[in-house]
Design an enzyme around this catalytic site. Structure first.
Site, PDB file in Angstrom:
ATOM      1  N   ASP A  45     -16.561   0.637 -28.227  1.00 17.70           N
ATOM      2  CA  ASP A  45     -16.143   1.869 -29.266  1.00 17.70           C
ATOM      3  C   ASP A  45     -15.526   0.514 -30.789  1.00 17.70           C
ATOM      4  O   ASP A  45     -15.372   1.980 -31.953  1.00 17.70           O
ATOM      5  CB  ASP A  45     -14.684   2.659 -28.575  1.00 17.70           C
ATOM      6  CG  ASP A  45     -14.278   1.738 -28.347  1.00 17.70           C
ATOM      7  OD1 ASP A  45     -13.558   1.086 -28.311  1.00 17.70           O
ATOM      8  OD2 ASP A  45     -12.753   2.802 -27.103  1.00 17.70           O
ATOM      9  N   ASP A 101     -16.493  -4.449 -27.985  1.00 19.05           N
ATOM     10  CA  ASP A 101     -15.694  -4.437 -26.887  1.00 19.05           C
ATOM     11  C   ASP A 101     -16.732  -3.983 -25.539  1.00 19.05           C
ATOM     12  O   ASP A 101     -17.119  -3.506 -26.025  1.00 19.05           O
ATOM     13  CB  ASP A 101     -14.431  -4.369 -27.100  1.00 19.05           C
ATOM     14  CG  ASP A 101     -14.248  -2.642 -27.376  1.00 19.05           C
ATOM     15  OD1 ASP A 101     -15.497  -1.815 -27.596  1.00 19.05           O
ATOM     16  OD2 ASP A 101     -13.348  -2.158 -27.341  1.00 19.05           O
ATOM     17  N   ASP A 141     -16.074  -1.192 -23.782  1.00 20.87           N
ATOM     18  CA  ASP A 141     -16.707   0.182 -23.350  1.00 20.87           C
ATOM     19  C   ASP A 141     -17.266   0.365 -24.923  1.00 20.87           C
ATOM     20  O   ASP A 141     -18.115   1.438 -24.943  1.00 20.87           O
ATOM     21  CB  ASP A 141     -15.873   0.181 -23.345  1.00 20.87           C
ATOM     22  CG  ASP A 141     -14.320   0.867 -24.655  1.00 20.87           C
ATOM     23  OD1 ASP A 141     -13.816  -0.323 -24.809  1.00 20.87           O
ATOM     24  OD2 ASP A 141     -13.839   2.409 -24.676  1.00 20.87           O
ATOM     25  N   SER A 181     -11.108  -0.522 -22.179  1.00 21.75           N
ATOM     26  CA  SER A 181     -11.288  -1.245 -23.361  1.00 21.75           C
ATOM     27  C   SER A 181     -11.691  -2.652 -23.763  1.00 21.75           C
ATOM     28  O   SER A 181     -12.169  -3.537 -23.096  1.00 21.75           O
ATOM     29  CB  SER A 181     -10.192  -0.844 -24.047  1.00 21.75           C
ATOM     30  OG  SER A 181     -10.726  -0.750 -24.803  1.00 21.75           O
TER      31      SER A 181
END
Length: 462
Positions: free
Chosen positions: A253, A249, A251, A104
């Site tokens: 999400d 970010d 990834d 993340s």
């Protein structure tokens, strides 16, 4: 070196000795445990896999694929992808689960295995504990040579994800196209650099200023989308006279916006703005976690809906959303959960809904921001000795404020008339996080100082 084994997955820094960092041995061990758990629970020998663009991704990906094959599991490998895309792919592929290889917002030395169930949602606390128990007991058996799993590479889910977003009734491509937005984007050299430009093109946005869209894993700044890390995109927005900036970010999400003057929209207000649009068009309830801004409650109640708070953590927010039939939810870190699409934080659907909202309002992004209640969150922490009984400490703080409205579903939250404070223990270090919110910065910070003073006084009395 760091290795953190939690119910939601395993994360750590790459390298070091087994058990101290996220080494190949640890990756194989926990992948084998998770794969075994999926097969035992679902009798389904298919798992979807996707990763962000961080440097260690290919190495981790190879180890995970080989381990799952060794268990006799078919792997649907999406390659460079996003967390929400993998979440969508799991039920579409009728798979038994999914793994996202991403740490993340953590820096490049980190990676992790995020674990999904057959619905494409993060596994529950109980399920996570089962996976950890299987790993520690090494309770898995590998397939013989004739039963090895196959690997299917599938690069169609970028388009499938976008198509699913475009099909949503509250996403209006025509109104976005007519707005003729000029948008700057910062995708921190991860997979958002592939997905965000493709989404904007599909939404009819013709002018896009790309910053850090090469998915090579070389993060140009701290990848957490906080104001102090977003100085460059702020300059680009101003220099290009863009209508707004979009930041995700690694990834994809988490989502935040930059105003046309280079100031921050505020990641806490990503969810507020999207919820405002959703609730104006489809009356219903909303959920966020206990550490998120009160502005969501205000907007929800103004629209005639009911607001509920959940413990911190996406799986907790999702459970509360299901329990209260919420039509929108998420977290104050820029995480949008829109069940109409799927139960997971999704920056892509957040972008489409936000741009529709902004275009329909026919205003600037900074003016839109000014229409929402203004709150300020102060984030603090205090370090305690490892042997300190944090739970007993929080009980004493609660006793001191027994005349106020309190919640203990996740640490201790005290709701005052015009402000709140949330105290919760860290899962990884001996600290208490203290978040406070008020209508201005001074009041929020003074409230935090008051609580910290109370804690120190209690500690001295012991």
């Amino acid at each position: 070196m760091t290795l953190i084994k939690s119910i939601s997955g395993i994360r750590g820094t790459i390298g070091g000795k087994a058990g101290d960092g996220l080494t190949p041995i640890d990756i194989v061990k926990f992948t084998a445990a998770y794969g075994s758990w999926v097969v035992n629970k679902t009798q389904n020998k298919k798992i979807v896999l996707g990763r962000d663009a961080r440097i260690s991704g290919e190495m981790v990906n190879n180890l995970v694929i080989g381990t799952l094959q060794g268990l006799g599991i078919e792997v649907i490998d999406l390659g460079l992808s996003t967390t929400p895309t993998v979440e969508i792919a799991v039920p579409m592929e009728q798979a038994g689960g999914g793994i996202i290889l991403t740490a993340s917002h953590n820096p490049k030395q980190w990676n992790a295995l995020k674990l999904l169930n057959e619905k494409g949602e993060f596994i529950s606390d109980a399920d996570g504990k089962e996976v950890l128990e299987i790993a520690e007991a090494a309770d898995f058996a590998f397939a013989d040579v004739n039963e090895l799993g196959k690997v299917v590479s599938n690069d169609t889910y970028l388009q499938k994800h976008i198509d699913a977003i475009l099909a949503l009734p509250l996403v209006d491509v025509e109104v976005i196209k007519k707005a003729n937005f000029k948008i700057a984007i910062d995708c921190v050299n991860s997979s958002g650099g592939i997905f965000i430009p493709a989404l904007l093109k599909a939404l009819g946005v013709e002018t896009v200023y790309e910053l850090y869209c090469e998915p090579n894993g070389e993060f140009p700044h701290n990848p957490e989308p906080l104001p102090e890390n977003l100085t460059e995109i702020a300059k680009v927005v101003q220099a290009k006279r863009a209508d707004l900036g979009i930041v995700v970010d690694p990834d994809v999400d988490r989502l935040c916006f930059v105003n046309e003057d280079g100031t921050m929209f505020g990641e806490e207000y990503t969810l507020v703005a999207v919820a405002d649009y959703i609730l104006k068009n489809t009356p219903g309830n909303a959920v966020s976690n206990l550490s998120s801004t009160r502005a969501l409650r205000d907007v929800t109640e103004k629209a005639g809906g009911q607001y509920n708070a959940a413990a911190v953590g996406e799986v907790n927010v999702v459970n509360q959303m299901k329990a209260t039939n919420a039509i929108i939810g998420g977290e104050g870190n820029g995480g949008i959960i829109y069940p109409e699409l799927h139960y997971g934080r999704d920056a892509l659907v957040g972008i489409a809904l936000f741009l529709t909202h902004l275009a329909k309002e026919g205003t600037t992004i900074s003016r839109l921001r000014s229409t929402y209640p203004a709150y300020h969150i102060s984030k603090n922490k205090i370090t305690l000795t490892p042997e300190m009984d944090i739970d007993a400490l929080l009980i004493k703080v609660q006793e001191k404020y027994k005349d106020e409205k309190t919640s203990t579903i996740d640490g201790l939250k005290i709701d005052f008339a015009n402000e709140w404070v949330h105290l919760r223990r860290s899962n990884t270090e001996p600290i208490i996080r203290i978040y406070s919110e008020a209508e201005n910065e001074t009041v929020a910070e003074n409230l935090a100082k008051k609580i910290i003073s109370d804690i120190k006084e209690i500690l001295q009395l012991n």
